[in-house]
Write a protein that holds these residues in place. Structure first.
Motif, PDB file in Angstrom:
ATOM      1  N   ASP A 324       0.721  -1.309   0.211  1.00 39.45           N
ATOM      2  CA  ASP A 324      -0.122   0.045   0.225  1.00 39.45           C
ATOM      3  C   ASP A 324       0.767   1.317  -0.114  1.00 39.45           C
ATOM      4  O   ASP A 324       0.582   2.279  -0.703  1.00 39.45           O
ATOM      5  N   ASP A 325       2.037   1.295   0.791  1.00 41.48           N
ATOM      6  CA  ASP A 325       2.874   2.346   0.695  1.00 41.48           C
ATOM      7  C   ASP A 325       3.471   2.548  -0.709  1.00 41.48           C
ATOM      8  O   ASP A 325       3.704   3.814  -0.908  1.00 41.48           O
ATOM      9  N   ILE A 326       3.715   1.625  -1.208  1.00 42.72           N
ATOM     10  CA  ILE A 326       4.495   1.815  -2.634  1.00 42.72           C
ATOM     11  C   ILE A 326       3.709   2.168  -3.704  1.00 42.72           C
ATOM     12  O   ILE A 326       3.871   3.158  -4.130  1.00 42.72           O
ATOM     13  N   LEU A 429      15.033  11.055   4.280  1.00 41.81           N
ATOM     14  CA  LEU A 429      13.633  11.549   3.451  1.00 41.81           C
ATOM     15  C   LEU A 429      13.791  10.608   2.096  1.00 41.81           C
ATOM     16  O   LEU A 429      12.856  10.612   1.443  1.00 41.81           O
ATOM     17  N   GLU A 430      14.927   9.793   1.779  1.00 37.63           N
ATOM     18  CA  GLU A 430      14.750   8.910   0.678  1.00 37.63           C
ATOM     19  C   GLU A 430      13.996   7.721   1.101  1.00 37.63           C
ATOM     20  O   GLU A 430      14.000   7.190   1.992  1.00 37.63           O
ATOM     21  N   PRO A 431      13.495   6.992  -0.088  1.00 40.29           N
ATOM     22  CA  PRO A 431      12.843   5.855   0.057  1.00 40.29           C
ATOM     23  C   PRO A 431      13.512   4.459   0.608  1.00 40.29           C
ATOM     24  O   PRO A 431      14.837   4.503   0.293  1.00 40.29           O
ATOM     25  N   PHE A 432      12.887   3.870   1.637  1.00 43.56           N
ATOM     26  CA  PHE A 432      13.748   2.727   2.192  1.00 43.56           C
ATOM     27  C   PHE A 432      14.804   3.043   3.137  1.00 43.56           C
ATOM     28  O   PHE A 432      15.389   2.283   3.299  1.00 43.56           O
ATOM     29  N   THR A 446       9.236   0.079   7.379  1.00 43.59           N
ATOM     30  CA  THR A 446       9.618  -0.161   5.778  1.00 43.59           C
ATOM     31  C   THR A 446      10.514   0.914   5.296  1.00 43.59           C
ATOM     32  O   THR A 446      11.048   0.593   4.186  1.00 43.59           O
ATOM     33  N   GLY A 447      10.542   1.887   6.051  1.00 38.76           N
ATOM     34  CA  GLY A 447      11.645   3.084   5.491  1.00 38.76           C
ATOM     35  C   GLY A 447      10.956   3.874   4.673  1.00 38.76           C
ATOM     36  O   GLY A 447      11.381   4.573   3.716  1.00 38.76           O
ATOM     37  N   LEU A 448       9.578   3.852   4.411  1.00 37.51           N
ATOM     38  CA  LEU A 448       8.652   4.700   3.490  1.00 37.51           C
ATOM     39  C   LEU A 448       7.912   5.979   4.177  1.00 37.51           C
ATOM     40  O   LEU A 448       7.319   6.577   3.520  1.00 37.51           O
TER      41      LEU A 448
END
Length: 482
Positions: A324-326, A429-432, A446-448
Motif C-alpha cells: 500500500d505504501d509503495i 527522506l529517501e525511500p527505504f 518499511t523506510g517509507l
C-alpha cells in the motif's frame, strides 16, 4: 556586490551589456572624430603658414589679405543669416595685418619650450620639403593669443583691437623659420581655426540618435531571440506541476531554439506516456499481488498452531502495508489524485493523538490552534500518523502541536529521543532509508514513512522539515500553505 546590480534575466543582461558596449563605442568614436577634426584644423593652419613662409611677405600678404577678406565676408554672411553677431564681433576674430608676417633678426621670444609642438613642426618640415625649401631652423608653437609677445606689444600701443574678451578664447599658431645660418627669422602668425559653433552639440545629438536607434533594433531582436526561451521556461514549470497535461509548443525563434523546443516536446510526450504506463503497471501489481495475499490470508485460518498462524498473518499484513505504501507513493502527483476539502487541522491533529492514546502510546497534544486549510484529509492523516509513529518508535514520549506560521499552517511533532545526525537528515527522506539499520519491521518500519510524509506535503504545495531540537530530540514539521 556586482550581482546585486545586474539584471537576472538573459534578455535584460544581454540588452544592458550590449547597450553599454554601444555607448562606450559611440563615446570613443565621437572623441576620435573630434580629435581628428582638431588635427585637421591644426594641419590646415600649418599648411597655410608654410605657404606664407615659402612665398615671402609681399605675395603671401596679398594672398592672405584676399583670403582673410573672403573669410570675413563668408562669416558675416553666415552670422547675418543666423541673426547672431555683428561685423565688429567678426573683426575681433582677425589678427592685425602687421602681425601676420614679420621678419626679424632674432627668433620670436617669450615662447615657452613646452608650447612648441614637435608634431606640427614635422608637418611644416614636410610641406617645406615638398617645395624644395630646407630651413636651417624652424619651430611651430600654439599659444593663447593673450600670451603672444607680438600681440602684447601691439596692445600696449593700440589697446582697442585686443581689448575684447573674445581674444581670451583664441589661440595663435606661430610658425618661424631661419632659411640659412645667421639669416633673418621669418615668422607667420595666424589664429588657430576654432571648431564650428555647436559642433560638439551636433556630435552629441548624432550620438544619442544613433545609440537610441541601435538600442531599439537590439531590443526587438533580443525579444525575438528570448521570447521562445521564456515560453519554454513557463511550460517546463507548468509541466513539473501537472505532468498529465501535454502541450506541444510551437517551434519558433532561431534554429538552435527551435531544436530545443522540439526536443522538449518529444521529452514531454515520452514522460507523459511513461507515467501512464506506470499507472497501468501499478494497477496490475495491486491486482496481481493483493488477490493472492487475500487468498493466502484465508488459507492460514486452517493452520491449527495459533502462534504459527499469528506469525503468518503478521507477515501477510506487513506485505500488504508495504505494498500500500509503495502504491500510494507511486501515485503521488498524478492529476485528479488530490481532492481537497476545508478541514480544521487542529481537530484533525486531536483525532490522530486520540488514536495513539487508545493504543497506550505516550502521545500528547499541546494547545492546538483552530486553522482551516484545503487538504486531502486521508493523506494528511497518513502523513501525521507516520511522523508520530516514528517518534513513538524511536523516542517514546511525543508531543503534537498545531501552530500558525506567517502564511502557512504547521503540524509539529516533537520527541525527546536521540534525534538524527545532521548529515543523515537528507538521507532519511529517501525511500527505504531507516534510522534503525535492521530490517525488522517492529523496530524500523518499511523506510517509507518520511518519504510518504514529504510527498504528501509537497503534493499540497507545502514541505516537510526535519530538525534536531536544542534541548534534544527531533522536531518534524508538515508545513501547509493557507
Amino acid at each position: 556586490m556586482m550581482k546585486r546590480f545586474l539584471p537576472s534575466s538573459l534578455f535584460a543582461q544581454v540588452l544592458v551589456s550590449v547597450a553599454l558596449a554601444l555607448l562606450i563605442s559611440q563615446v570613443v568614436s565621437v572623441t576620435l572624430l573630434y580629435r581628428a577634426g582638431e588635427d585637421r584644423r591644426e594641419n590646415a593652419a600649418v599648411t597655410t603658414a608654410a605657404f606664407r613662409l615659402i612665398n615671402g611677405s609681399q605675395w603671401a600678404q596679398r594672398t592672405a589679405e584676399r583670403a582673410e577678406r573672403q573669410r570675413f565676408r563668408e562669416q558675416r554672411r553666415r552670422l547675418r543669416e543666423a541673426g547672431g553677431e555683428t561685423a565688429e564681433r567678426i573683426a575681433q576674430d582677425r589678427l592685425p595685418r602687421r602681425l601676420r608676417y614679420t621678419v626679424s633678426p632674432q627668433a620670436p621670444s617669450g615662447i615657452a619650450e613646452d608650447l612648441r609642438r614637435p608634431d606640427l613642426t614635422e608637418r611644416l618640415r614636410t610641406v617645406l620639403d615638398g617645395e624644395d625649401v630646407t630651413p636651417r631652423q624652424m619651430f611651430v608653437a600654439v599659444i593663447p593669443a593673450s600670451d603672444d609677445p607680438g600681440i602684447q606689444r601691439l596692445s600696449q600701443r593700440r589697446p582697442r583691437p585686443t581689448a575684447s574678451p573674445t581674444w581670451q578664447d583664441h589661440q595663435v599658431v606661430i610658425a618661424a623659420i631661419q632659411r640659412e645660418s645667421g639669416g633673418q627669422w621669418e615668422t607667420v602668425r595666424l589664429l588657430a581655426p576654432r571648431p564650428p559653433q555647436g559642433a560638439l552639440g551636433i556630435a552629441l545629438v548624432q550620438t544619442i540618435v544613433t545609440f537610441a536607434f541601435l538600442l531599439i533594433v537590439l531590443f526587438f531582436v533580443l525579444r525575438r531571440l528570448t521570447r521562445p526561451l521564456a515560453t519554454l521556461t513557463t511550460r517546463v514549470t507548468e509541466f513539473s506541476h501537472d505532468p498529465d497535461t501535454v502541450v506541444e509548443l510551437e517551434e519558433t525563434g532561431p534554429a538552435d531554439t527551435r531544436r530545443l523546443i522540439a526536443a522538449h516536446n518529444t521529452m514531454e510526450a515520452r514522460i507523459a506516456a511513461l507515467l501512464d504506463e506506470k499507472d497501468v503497471m501499478l494497477g496490475a501489481i495491486g491486482h496481481d499481488l493483493k488477490t493472492p495475499l487475500a487468498a493466502l490470508r484465508v488459507r492460514i485460518e486452517s493452520v491449527s498452531d495459533d502462534d504459527q498462524r499469528d506469525k503468518m498473518a503478521a507477515s501477510i499484513e506487513d506485505i500488504t502495508v508495504t505494498l500500500d505504501d509503495i502504491l500510494m507513493l507511486a501515485r503521488m502527483g498524478r492529476k485528479g489524485s488530490l481532492e481537497t476539502e476545508a478541514v480544521d487541522l487542529g481537530a484533525l491533529a486531536i483525532g490522530i493523538v486520540e488514536e495513539f492514546e487508545d493504543l497506550g502510546d505516550p502521545v500528547t497534544i499541546i494547545n492546538p490552534q483552530r486553522l482551516v486549510a484545503q487538504v486531502q484529509v486521508t493523506w494528511i492523516k497518513r502523513a501525521l500518523r507516520n511522523l508520530t509513529s516514528n517518534a513513538v518508535r524511536y523516542a517514546g514520549t511525543t508531543q503534537v502541536s498545531m501552530v500558525r506560521g506567517e502564511n502557512h499552517a504547521i503540524l509539529r511533532v516533537e520527541d525527546d529521543g536521540p534525534g538524527i545526525a545532521e548529515d543523515d537528515i537528507a538521507r532519511m527522506l529517501e525511500p527505504f532509508s531507516r534510522g534503525e539499520e535492521s530490517r525488522n519491521r517492529a523496530t524500523g518500519g518499511t523506510g517509507l514513512g518520511l518519504t510518504l510524509a514529504r510527498a504528501i506535503a509537497e503534493a499540497h504545495g507545502g514541505s516537510l522539515v526535519l530538525a534536531n531540537r536544542n534541548e534534544g530530540g527531533l522536531r518534524s514539521e508538515i508545513r501547509l500553505p493557507l
